[in-house]
Design a protein around this motif. Structure first.
Motif, PDB file in Angstrom:
ATOM      1  N   GLN A   1       0.825  -0.973  -0.169  1.00 49.28           N
ATOM      2  CA  GLN A   1      -0.013   0.008   0.031  1.00 49.28           C
ATOM      3  C   GLN A   1       0.843   1.318   0.282  1.00 49.28           C
ATOM      4  O   GLN A   1       1.580   1.649   1.014  1.00 49.28           O
ATOM      5  CB  GLN A   1      -0.887  -0.099   1.158  1.00 49.28           C
ATOM      6  CG  GLN A   1      -1.901   1.148   1.140  1.00 49.28           C
ATOM      7  CD  GLN A   1      -3.278   1.000   0.307  1.00 49.28           C
ATOM      8  OE1 GLN A   1      -3.483  -0.234   0.033  1.00 49.28           O
ATOM      9  NE2 GLN A   1      -3.681   1.909  -0.038  1.00 49.28           N
ATOM     10  N   ALA A   2       0.977   1.835  -1.338  1.00 45.65           N
ATOM     11  CA  ALA A   2       1.751   3.198  -1.348  1.00 45.65           C
ATOM     12  C   ALA A   2       0.656   4.370  -0.817  1.00 45.65           C
ATOM     13  O   ALA A   2      -0.325   4.355  -1.295  1.00 45.65           O
ATOM     14  CB  ALA A   2       2.446   3.296  -2.667  1.00 45.65           C
ATOM     15  N   SER A   3       1.462   5.163  -0.387  1.00 41.30           N
ATOM     16  CA  SER A   3       0.500   6.486   0.131  1.00 41.30           C
ATOM     17  C   SER A   3       1.388   7.504   0.479  1.00 41.30           C
ATOM     18  O   SER A   3       2.700   7.670   0.457  1.00 41.30           O
ATOM     19  CB  SER A   3      -0.378   6.239   1.514  1.00 41.30           C
ATOM     20  OG  SER A   3       0.700   5.997   2.371  1.00 41.30           O
ATOM     21  N   GLY A   4       0.840   8.662   0.624  1.00 47.77           N
ATOM     22  CA  GLY A   4       1.768   9.894   1.038  1.00 47.77           C
ATOM     23  C   GLY A   4       1.802  10.900  -0.183  1.00 47.77           C
ATOM     24  O   GLY A   4       2.523  11.988  -0.006  1.00 47.77           O
ATOM     25  N   GLY A   5       1.190  10.631  -1.384  1.00 47.76           N
ATOM     26  CA  GLY A   5       1.470  11.658  -2.499  1.00 47.76           C
ATOM     27  C   GLY A   5       0.397  12.788  -2.313  1.00 47.76           C
ATOM     28  O   GLY A   5      -0.257  12.688  -1.367  1.00 47.76           O
ATOM     29  N   GLY A   6       0.733  13.745  -3.089  1.00 47.26           N
ATOM     30  CA  GLY A   6       0.169  15.037  -3.163  1.00 47.26           C
ATOM     31  C   GLY A   6       0.552  16.078  -4.198  1.00 47.26           C
ATOM     32  O   GLY A   6       1.331  15.776  -4.937  1.00 47.26           O
ATOM     33  N   LEU A   7       0.164  17.073  -3.909  1.00 49.12           N
ATOM     34  CA  LEU A   7       0.598  18.405  -4.518  1.00 49.12           C
ATOM     35  C   LEU A   7       1.418  19.383  -3.609  1.00 49.12           C
ATOM     36  O   LEU A   7       1.120  19.545  -2.488  1.00 49.12           O
ATOM     37  CB  LEU A   7      -0.703  19.243  -5.057  1.00 49.12           C
ATOM     38  CG  LEU A   7      -0.508  20.627  -5.614  1.00 49.12           C
ATOM     39  CD1 LEU A   7       0.199  20.431  -7.023  1.00 49.12           C
ATOM     40  CD2 LEU A   7      -1.703  21.352  -5.745  1.00 49.12           C
ATOM     41  N   VAL A   8       2.748  19.711  -4.210  1.00 51.21           N
ATOM     42  CA  VAL A   8       3.525  20.395  -3.598  1.00 51.21           C
ATOM     43  C   VAL A   8       4.156  21.302  -4.483  1.00 51.21           C
ATOM     44  O   VAL A   8       4.282  21.086  -5.647  1.00 51.21           O
ATOM     45  CB  VAL A   8       4.512  19.375  -3.023  1.00 51.21           C
ATOM     46  CG1 VAL A   8       5.269  18.538  -3.976  1.00 51.21           C
ATOM     47  CG2 VAL A   8       5.473  20.349  -2.025  1.00 51.21           C
ATOM     48  N   GLN A   9       4.653  22.216  -4.004  1.00 49.37           N
ATOM     49  CA  GLN A   9       5.613  23.309  -4.690  1.00 49.37           C
ATOM     50  C   GLN A   9       6.660  23.095  -5.039  1.00 49.37           C
ATOM     51  O   GLN A   9       7.437  22.351  -3.909  1.00 49.37           O
ATOM     52  CB  GLN A   9       5.293  24.747  -4.166  1.00 49.37           C
ATOM     53  CG  GLN A   9       3.816  25.549  -4.298  1.00 49.37           C
ATOM     54  CD  GLN A   9       3.978  27.067  -3.706  1.00 49.37           C
ATOM     55  OE1 GLN A   9       4.860  27.518  -2.824  1.00 49.37           O
ATOM     56  NE2 GLN A   9       3.008  27.649  -4.246  1.00 49.37           N
ATOM     57  N   ALA A  10       7.358  23.578  -5.945  1.00 51.82           N
ATOM     58  CA  ALA A  10       8.920  23.181  -6.411  1.00 51.82           C
ATOM     59  C   ALA A  10       9.524  23.562  -4.954  1.00 51.82           C
ATOM     60  O   ALA A  10       9.325  24.820  -4.600  1.00 51.82           O
ATOM     61  CB  ALA A  10       9.423  23.715  -7.494  1.00 51.82           C
ATOM     62  N   GLY A  11      10.542  22.713  -4.629  1.00 58.79           N
ATOM     63  CA  GLY A  11      11.599  22.730  -3.486  1.00 58.79           C
ATOM     64  C   GLY A  11      10.847  22.428  -2.164  1.00 58.79           C
ATOM     65  O   GLY A  11      11.404  22.437  -1.209  1.00 58.79           O
ATOM     66  N   GLY A  12       9.603  21.888  -2.328  1.00 58.45           N
ATOM     67  CA  GLY A  12       8.989  21.287  -1.030  1.00 58.45           C
ATOM     68  C   GLY A  12       9.403  19.769  -0.889  1.00 58.45           C
ATOM     69  O   GLY A  12      10.093  19.412  -1.579  1.00 58.45           O
TER      70      GLY A  12
ATOM     71  N   GLN B   1      11.587   9.624   1.526  1.00 58.44           N
ATOM     72  CA  GLN B   1      11.652  10.953   2.090  1.00 58.44           C
ATOM     73  C   GLN B   1      12.260  11.925   0.727  1.00 58.44           C
ATOM     74  O   GLN B   1      13.270  11.495   0.160  1.00 58.44           O
ATOM     75  CB  GLN B   1      12.495  11.442   2.891  1.00 58.44           C
ATOM     76  CG  GLN B   1      12.658  12.863   3.423  1.00 58.44           C
ATOM     77  CD  GLN B   1      11.174  13.262   3.892  1.00 58.44           C
ATOM     78  OE1 GLN B   1      10.564  12.576   4.871  1.00 58.44           O
ATOM     79  NE2 GLN B   1      10.970  14.746   3.532  1.00 58.44           N
ATOM     80  N   MET B   2      11.229  12.855   0.280  1.00 59.44           N
ATOM     81  CA  MET B   2      11.605  13.391  -1.133  1.00 59.44           C
ATOM     82  C   MET B   2      11.709  15.039  -0.788  1.00 59.44           C
ATOM     83  O   MET B   2      10.783  15.472  -0.200  1.00 59.44           O
ATOM     84  CB  MET B   2      10.413  13.093  -2.032  1.00 59.44           C
ATOM     85  CG  MET B   2      10.153  11.606  -2.605  1.00 59.44           C
ATOM     86  SD  MET B   2       8.994  11.480  -3.852  1.00 59.44           S
ATOM     87  CE  MET B   2       7.707  12.258  -3.048  1.00 59.44           C
ATOM     88  N   ASN B   3      12.855  15.473  -0.982  1.00 62.51           N
ATOM     89  CA  ASN B   3      13.228  16.809  -0.607  1.00 62.51           C
ATOM     90  C   ASN B   3      13.518  17.495  -2.065  1.00 62.51           C
ATOM     91  O   ASN B   3      14.007  16.857  -2.836  1.00 62.51           O
ATOM     92  CB  ASN B   3      14.133  17.074   0.513  1.00 62.51           C
ATOM     93  CG  ASN B   3      14.061  16.360   1.890  1.00 62.51           C
ATOM     94  OD1 ASN B   3      12.767  16.410   2.134  1.00 62.51           O
ATOM     95  ND2 ASN B   3      14.814  15.848   2.393  1.00 62.51           N
ATOM     96  N   ASN B   4      13.451  18.777  -1.839  1.00 62.93           N
ATOM     97  CA  ASN B   4      13.828  19.711  -3.083  1.00 62.93           C
ATOM     98  C   ASN B   4      12.994  19.084  -4.360  1.00 62.93           C
ATOM     99  O   ASN B   4      13.826  19.105  -5.423  1.00 62.93           O
ATOM    100  CB  ASN B   4      15.565  19.678  -3.165  1.00 62.93           C
ATOM    101  CG  ASN B   4      15.706  21.021  -4.124  1.00 62.93           C
ATOM    102  OD1 ASN B   4      15.135  21.664  -4.383  1.00 62.93           O
ATOM    103  ND2 ASN B   4      16.867  20.773  -4.620  1.00 62.93           N
ATOM    104  N   LEU B   5      11.844  19.047  -4.137  1.00 59.54           N
ATOM    105  CA  LEU B   5      11.017  18.598  -5.254  1.00 59.54           C
ATOM    106  C   LEU B   5      11.145  19.385  -6.438  1.00 59.54           C
ATOM    107  O   LEU B   5      11.053  20.809  -6.253  1.00 59.54           O
ATOM    108  CB  LEU B   5       9.716  18.172  -5.008  1.00 59.54           C
ATOM    109  CG  LEU B   5       9.651  16.842  -4.135  1.00 59.54           C
ATOM    110  CD1 LEU B   5       8.204  16.661  -3.245  1.00 59.54           C
ATOM    111  CD2 LEU B   5       9.720  15.496  -4.843  1.00 59.54           C
TER     112      LEU B   5
END
Length: 116
Positions: free
Chosen positions: A5-16, A82-86
């Motif tokens: 079960q993958a979760s945690g996606g969403g809409l984020v601004q660049a750099g988020g 963990q995804m940083n600086n998207l």
């Protein structure tokens, strides 16, 4: 039944930042390597990160190295990304995969959208 079960996606601004989770059940979690893949619109699915639950070794594609971190909580049978600086080019559906030998299981995807 095997479930990922993958979760945690969403809409984020660049750099988020976002943290994806992949919760597993129905198989011996410690034996498997868990990989994260993504598929952007009109593009092929690509592998971006992987962690071995048996020895903790990790892998990152060049496109995410230094920005993404994969980790595993074996007590919770869950792997995190963990995804940083998207960046806008990170926009894709993200999938997790469990692999051991010739056994491979896929979870459903979670959508990550990065706005510029």
């Amino acid at each position: 039944d095997v479930q990922l079960q993958a979760s945690g996606g969403g809409l984020v601004q660049a750099g988020g930042s976002l943290r994806l989770s992949c919760a597993a059940s129905g198989f011996t979690f410690d034996d498997y390597a868990i990989g994260w893949f993504r598929q952007a619109p009109g593009k092929e699915r690509e592998g971006i990160s992987c962690i071995s639950n048996s020895d903790g070794s990790t892998y990152y594609a060049d496109s995410v190295k230094g920005r993404f971190t994969v980790s595993s909580d074996n007590a919770k049978n869950t792997v995190y990304l963990q995804m940083n600086n998207l960046k806008p080019e990170d926009t894709a559906v993200y999938y997790c995969n469990a692999r051991w030998g010739d056994k491979s299981f896929w979870g459903q995807g979670t959508l990550v959208t990065v706005s510029s």
